[in-house]
Design an enzyme around this catalytic site. Structure first.
Site, PDB file in Angstrom:
ATOM      1  N   GLU A 257       0.853  -1.216  -0.033  1.00 51.98           N
ATOM      2  CA  GLU A 257       0.050   0.088   0.037  1.00 51.98           C
ATOM      3  C   GLU A 257       0.991   1.373  -0.009  1.00 51.98           C
ATOM      4  O   GLU A 257       1.388   1.663   1.019  1.00 51.98           O
ATOM      5  CB  GLU A 257      -0.744  -0.035   1.282  1.00 51.98           C
ATOM      6  CG  GLU A 257      -1.759  -1.187   1.255  1.00 51.98           C
ATOM      7  CD  GLU A 257      -3.290  -0.930   0.527  1.00 51.98           C
ATOM      8  OE1 GLU A 257      -3.206   0.271   0.046  1.00 51.98           O
ATOM      9  OE2 GLU A 257      -3.834  -2.024   0.367  1.00 51.98           O
ATOM     10  N   CYS A 291      -2.378   9.508   2.111  1.00 57.71           N
ATOM     11  CA  CYS A 291      -1.918   8.983   0.729  1.00 57.71           C
ATOM     12  C   CYS A 291      -2.912   9.038  -0.214  1.00 57.71           C
ATOM     13  O   CYS A 291      -2.893   9.209  -1.472  1.00 57.71           O
ATOM     14  CB  CYS A 291      -1.791   7.422   0.997  1.00 57.71           C
ATOM     15  SG  CYS A 291      -3.197   6.463   1.735  1.00 57.71           S
TER      16      CYS A 291
HETATM   17  P1  NAD Z   1       8.063   5.727   4.585  1.00 56.64           P
HETATM   18  O1  NAD Z   1       8.190   4.524   3.520  1.00 56.64           O
HETATM   19  O2  NAD Z   1       9.392   6.435   4.811  1.00 56.64           O
HETATM   20  O3  NAD Z   1       8.031   4.598   5.937  1.00 56.64           O
HETATM   21  C1  NAD Z   1       7.056   3.549   6.070  1.00 56.64           C
HETATM   22  C2  NAD Z   1       7.228   2.304   6.915  1.00 56.64           C
HETATM   23  O4  NAD Z   1       8.235   1.676   6.108  1.00 56.64           O
HETATM   24  C3  NAD Z   1       7.937   2.790   8.131  1.00 56.64           C
HETATM   25  O5  NAD Z   1       7.639   1.990   9.212  1.00 56.64           O
HETATM   26  C4  NAD Z   1       9.619   2.636   7.867  1.00 56.64           C
HETATM   27  O6  NAD Z   1      10.296   2.465   8.840  1.00 56.64           O
HETATM   28  C5  NAD Z   1       9.397   1.575   6.851  1.00 56.64           C
HETATM   29  N1  NAD Z   1      10.566   1.117   5.824  1.00 56.64           N
HETATM   30  C6  NAD Z   1      11.102   2.167   5.075  1.00 56.64           C
HETATM   31  N2  NAD Z   1      11.994   1.383   4.228  1.00 56.64           N
HETATM   32  C7  NAD Z   1      12.033   0.089   4.492  1.00 56.64           C
HETATM   33  C8  NAD Z   1      12.748  -0.927   4.068  1.00 56.64           C
HETATM   34  N3  NAD Z   1      13.528  -0.723   3.010  1.00 56.64           N
HETATM   35  N4  NAD Z   1      12.357  -2.337   4.407  1.00 56.64           N
HETATM   36  C9  NAD Z   1      11.419  -2.314   5.494  1.00 56.64           C
HETATM   37  N5  NAD Z   1      10.758  -1.322   5.982  1.00 56.64           N
HETATM   38  C10 NAD Z   1      11.007  -0.015   5.689  1.00 56.64           C
HETATM   39  O7  NAD Z   1       6.804   6.158   4.374  1.00 56.64           O
HETATM   40  P2  NAD Z   1       5.963   7.411   5.719  1.00 56.64           P
HETATM   41  O8  NAD Z   1       6.774   8.697   5.288  1.00 56.64           O
HETATM   42  O9  NAD Z   1       5.931   6.835   7.052  1.00 56.64           O
HETATM   43  O10 NAD Z   1       4.561   7.486   4.923  1.00 56.64           O
HETATM   44  C11 NAD Z   1       4.275   8.303   3.773  1.00 56.64           C
HETATM   45  C12 NAD Z   1       4.125   7.428   2.640  1.00 56.64           C
HETATM   46  O11 NAD Z   1       3.233   6.391   2.860  1.00 56.64           O
HETATM   47  C13 NAD Z   1       3.521   8.308   1.477  1.00 56.64           C
HETATM   48  O12 NAD Z   1       4.105   7.981   0.327  1.00 56.64           O
HETATM   49  C14 NAD Z   1       2.185   7.933   1.354  1.00 56.64           C
HETATM   50  O13 NAD Z   1       1.602   8.105   0.478  1.00 56.64           O
HETATM   51  C15 NAD Z   1       2.288   6.502   2.007  1.00 56.64           C
HETATM   52  N6  NAD Z   1       1.087   5.764   2.446  1.00 56.64           N
HETATM   53  C16 NAD Z   1       0.158   5.046   1.857  1.00 56.64           C
HETATM   54  C17 NAD Z   1      -0.943   4.372   2.417  1.00 56.64           C
HETATM   55  C18 NAD Z   1      -1.764   3.473   1.481  1.00 56.64           C
HETATM   56  O14 NAD Z   1      -2.641   2.894   1.929  1.00 56.64           O
HETATM   57  N7  NAD Z   1      -1.407   3.342   0.045  1.00 56.64           N
HETATM   58  C19 NAD Z   1      -1.307   4.622   3.495  1.00 56.64           C
HETATM   59  C20 NAD Z   1      -0.570   5.735   4.327  1.00 56.64           C
HETATM   60  C21 NAD Z   1       0.724   6.104   3.794  1.00 56.64           C
END
Ligand code: NAD
Length: 502
Positions: A257, A291
């Site tokens: 997601e 998102c």
């Molecule tokens: P992010 O990608 O920086 O982090 C999200 C999570 O992933 C965190 O827990 C982080 O520690 C973890 N993470 C990061 N890199 C990783 C890796 N290589 N391996 C495993 N885990 C890893 O995102 P954010 O800044 O917390 O959130 C914003 C983003 O999330 C935006 O792009 C938004 O659109 C998206 N988002 C999508 C949805 C959806 O349902 N489609 C919902 C909420 C947020």
């Protein structure tokens, strides 16, 4: 009361152990004023492995409980969440900066998905299929997977977990949750409530749902662990690309997601008053940090000047400020990086010849807090930063001339999460939601791009990752399917007419 003491009071009110203080640990700061809320011990690799193994050990007992009995836990958990809606909502606001109404709304989503999952616990159905052979039954059955690993983003620190957990639990799985390093307190609070509820029901809580604290390194350890059978990851497309590849290399299931770059098309027949309200909520709500936030507005050239003038008027008066205060509609950005990314995107838009309205820092809070007035950027055509997701309140606006052109513009970005059309023309509405229309996972009519209900499947296409969570038949992602053939006759007819007489 300081925010730190308020956090402790919230954990007390929930009856959940408060976070300890770990000097040198992960610092959790509130975006309201940058002050320290807690310092948490980071889960080391060995500890993460042990937690996942606890979840794997708990799986067999949980799997063997009938699904409606598993639903009893989810029902009781949902009731506890409802009872503690206020403190949970305040905690979300303290950690994310979203306004209290939205914090409470997120808690309501947790309650709603629990109710959905309780009903689902009596409806985990498979098909029976007409067999080509006499005295044979052909059917499919659904079985739990094992440990479901959840990786969540900062902006929905409780709902994303609940969407996964409520379904995963009734489906017979146990959980290991790696929340965002920016919002781990919400995770400890919600998970603590889940475990407390399980214990009160006399169910063994250890291993039912484990929380792993830390940054991407902890997420990587979760993804790599052999006992995790499905990784459900919510966050940026960059994260999803890394997680998706890691899962694929070991044939592990993943449910992604990811980001969105969501558009709305406004047609000449639209009710402009409704458009202005829908657009303001979708673009400026949650300070543009959903998102599904509206980032691109495609407006028919005929109505462009009037609509943009109305939007500029409304954005100019949006109450930006303390998200706990009544009347505030826009709280702070999560951190300095988000503010810098926003300013960078506005600079690129100016370089493209864009006309930028607002977007500067507001004199609220202190130097460590980043409150901004949501921006509107007028561009002559869709280009430059409009083609990317910047996780901040920037609404790009561009004119279009024909409806086919508007649909092409809607679909001309890498992401495919949410989309909307505002029109009173039935043909436009139907075309937009048809196979020739929006290529997104969500396609709305006369309503903005954000604020999905839990009853529908949620997720998007292309670089949004393709996963579906929440309602409809999204539960199938948390189970494995077996096709069973049962011969209740006394001969052995083979399929495809094959004879193999021995
Ligand atoms: P992010 O990608 O920086 O982090 C999200 C999570 O992933 C965190 O827990 C982080 O520690 C973890 N993470 C990061 N890199 C990783 C890796 N290589 N391996 C495993 N885990 C890893 O995102 P954010 O800044 O917390 O959130 C914003 C983003 O999330 C935006 O792009 C938004 O659109 C998206 N988002 C999508 C949805 C959806 O349902 N489609 C919902 C909420 C947020």
């Amino acid at each position: 009361m300081t925010y730190t003491t308020e956090v402790r009071a919230i954990f007390d009110a929930l009856g959940v152990p408060p976070p300890g203080d770990s000097p040198g640990g992960l610092e959790v700061r509130t975006p309201l004023d940058g002050s320290l809320l807690a310092r948490l011990a980071v889960t080391g690799e060995a500890q993460a492995g042990a937690a996942i193994e606890r979840a794997a050990a708990r799986f067999t007992g949980w799997r063997d409980l009938p699904a409606p009995r598993r639903g009893e836990l989810v029902r009781a958990f949902g009731e506890e969440v409802r009872r503690h809606k206020e403190p949970l909502g305040r905690l979300i606001t303290l950690e994310t900066g979203k306004i209290l109404q939205e914090g409470l709304g997120e808690v309501q989503e947790v309650v709603d998905i629990c109710e959905f999952a309780v009903g689902l616990s009596r409806q985990l159905y498979g098909l029976t299929i007409a067999s080509e052979r006499a005295d044979h039954k052909l059917l499919e059955t659904w079985h739990p997977l094992g440990v479901v690993g959840v990786i969540s983003a900062f902006n929905f620190p409780m709902a994303v977990f609940a969407w996964n957990a409520a379904l995963a639990l009734v489906c017979g799985n146990t959980l290991a949750w790696k929340p965002s390093e920016k919002t781990p307190l919400s995770a400890l609070a919600l998970n603590g409530l889940l475990l407390r509820t399980a214990a009160a029901l006399g169910q063994e809580s250890a291993g039912l749902s484990e929380v792993l604290i830390g940054d991407r390194a902890v997420g990587e350890a979760l993804v790599a662990h052999r006992d995790v059978k499905l990784v459900s990851a919510t966050g940026s497309t960059a994260m999803g690309r890394a997680v998706g590849v890691a899962c694929a290399s070991s044939f592990k299931r993943s449910l992604l997601e990811l980001g969105g770059n969501n558009a709305a098309i406004v047609c000449p027949s639209a009710n402009l008053e409704l458009v202005v309200r829908g657009v303001a909520f979708a673009a400026a709500g949650t300070a543009g940090q959903r998102c599904t936030s509206l980032r691109r507005l495609l407006v028919h050239r005929e109505i462009y000047p009037a609509l943009v003038a109305s939007l500029v008027r409304v954005f100019g008066h949006l109450p930006v400020g303390d998200p706990l205060a009544a009347g505030t509609l826009v709280g702070p950005l999560i951190d300095r990086r988000a503010f810098e990314a926003m300013q960078r995107a506005l600079g690129e838009a100016r370089a493209e010849g864009g006309q930028v309205h607002f977007g500067a820092r507001e004199p609220v809070g202190n130097d460590a807090a980043y409150y901004v007035r949501p921006a509107i950027v007028e561009l002559a055509t869709q280009c430059g930063p409009m083609l990317q997701e910047t996780f901040a309140p920037i609404l790009y606006v561009a004119p279009y001339d024909s409806f086919d052109e508007a649909i092409a513009l809607n679909n001309a970005v890498a992401h495919g999460l949410s989309s909307a059309v505002f029109t009173h023309d039935l043909r436009e509405a139907e075309l937009f939601t048809s196979a020739r229309g929006s290529d997104c996972g969500i396609a709305n009519v006369n309503i903005g791009t954000s604020g999905a209900e839990i009853g529908g499947a949620f997720g998007g296409e292309k670089e949004t990752g393709g996963g579906r969570e929440s309602g409809s038949d999204a539960w199938k992602a948390y189970m494995r399917r077996a096709t069973n053939t049962v011969n209740f006759g006394s001969s052995l007819p083979l399929a495809q007419g094959i004879r193999f007489d021995v």
